[in-house]
Scaffold this active site. Sequence first.
Site, short mmCIF file in Angstrom:
data_model
loop_
_atom_site.label_atom_id
_atom_site.label_comp_id
_atom_site.label_asym_id
_atom_site.label_seq_id
_atom_site.Cartn_x
_atom_site.Cartn_y
_atom_site.Cartn_z
N ASP A 1 37.77 51.91 73.51
CA ASP A 1 37.09 50.79 74.17
C ASP A 1 35.58 50.90 74.03
O ASP A 1 34.88 49.90 73.85
CB ASP A 1 37.48 50.72 75.66
CG ASP A 1 38.76 49.92 75.86
OD1 ASP A 1 39.35 49.49 74.85
OD2 ASP A 1 39.17 49.73 77.02
N ASP B 1 33.12 64.78 75.49
CA ASP B 1 31.89 64.30 76.13
C ASP B 1 30.80 64.10 75.07
O ASP B 1 30.05 63.12 75.09
CB ASP B 1 31.41 65.24 77.26
CG ASP B 1 31.71 66.71 76.98
OD1 ASP B 1 32.29 67.01 75.91
OD2 ASP B 1 31.35 67.56 77.80
#
Length: 360
Positions: free
Chosen positions: A255, A227
């Site tokens: 991505d 995270d």
Amino acid sequence: MNLNIACINGDGIGPEIVTEAKKVLNKIATKYGHEINYNDVLMGGASIDANGVPLTDETIDICKKSDAVLMGSIGGNTATSPWYKLDPSLRPEAGLLKLRKSLNLFANLRPAVLYPQLSGACPLKEEISEAGFDMLIMRELTGGLYFGERKTIEENGEKKAIDTLTYTESEIRRIAIKGFEIANVRRKKVTSVDKANVLDSSRLWRKVVEEVAKDYPEVTYEHMLVDNCAMQLVKDPAQFDVILTENMFGDILSDEASMVTGSIGMLASASMNDSKFGLYEPSHGSAPDIAGLNVANPLATILSAAMMLKYSFDLHEEAQAIENAIGKVLDEGYRTVDIMSDGMKKVSCSEMGDLVTDRI
Ligand code: NAD
């Protein structure tokens, strides 16, 4: 050196962009005294049309006997192409998955580079993007959640779906070794990304990465929670060299890193096994909307060919020559349509290939 390269043109813009990459490789071969032998094979939609299946044993065999595979991209328009009326196991993408499995390609390398000449395409604030960045995401490709046991059962009158995330020590060790090896020929920094505060598989990941790190004293490494990594990629992307991570985290983070560069036509990739063998292809798809128009950006494929020289053949100077030539072409203001901006000179796919070739 003799370079034995299996070549998959693929579908859509694939043949156009691979032609330009071959042009550049041929110039390198002439200039540096190498011999390149291309074995052209079919895969994806082109193989379905010719053979009824997206991948034949013959293609697998030729790829296995080659030193590396250079590929365009495969697939068609998923809404209109007849390939997508076939059973999923017979569609173009099934060929690529089977090829990766047959060649044991467990390590996915996705560089994300912000070229200073294209920094306008970066969606980040100028104060973050002005430093540029050059990172490589090393993603484990054949284990973890996407390959674990899965099922949907009925429990207490409602459906319950179960996906399993497993990693063995040896699966982690081989990708960690790959990550440290690649960092060793880059800026010598590994950021290993996990979720060790929650997941057992991440705690094992961390332990094995620490063991592997001992064999690479010249490479610095750190652990980062996934995270936090997702945040750092948009806050300070320049801090990263090699990001080493498991399958699903790598899928998402690569991505995100690509988007931060802003230029889909510039992103190379490679998938490697535990030897020097690799399959090199652009990160983008086959762009059926612009196929045959000679407008595609061939630079991601040309950069993939440069990665091939670097990682499969140890030809670092030759790879650098390609990267420098691309830098020069961008400095001179030449752009394909996808990276075009005001005041720049628009060129076609084949013109871009010629420009890079001329500057080697
Ligand atoms: P895509 O990457 O092919 O295209 C997305 C958009 O980016 C399109 O507008 C396209 O014109 C543009 N674009 C992509 N590459 C470009 C380039 N080099 N130069 C200029 N513009 C470029 O993604 P998509 O449209 O979602 O997928 C098309 C097909 O590609 C599908 O069949 C998909 O399954 C396949 N695909 C294949 C691979 C692969 O071969 N590894 C990867 C992704 C998608």
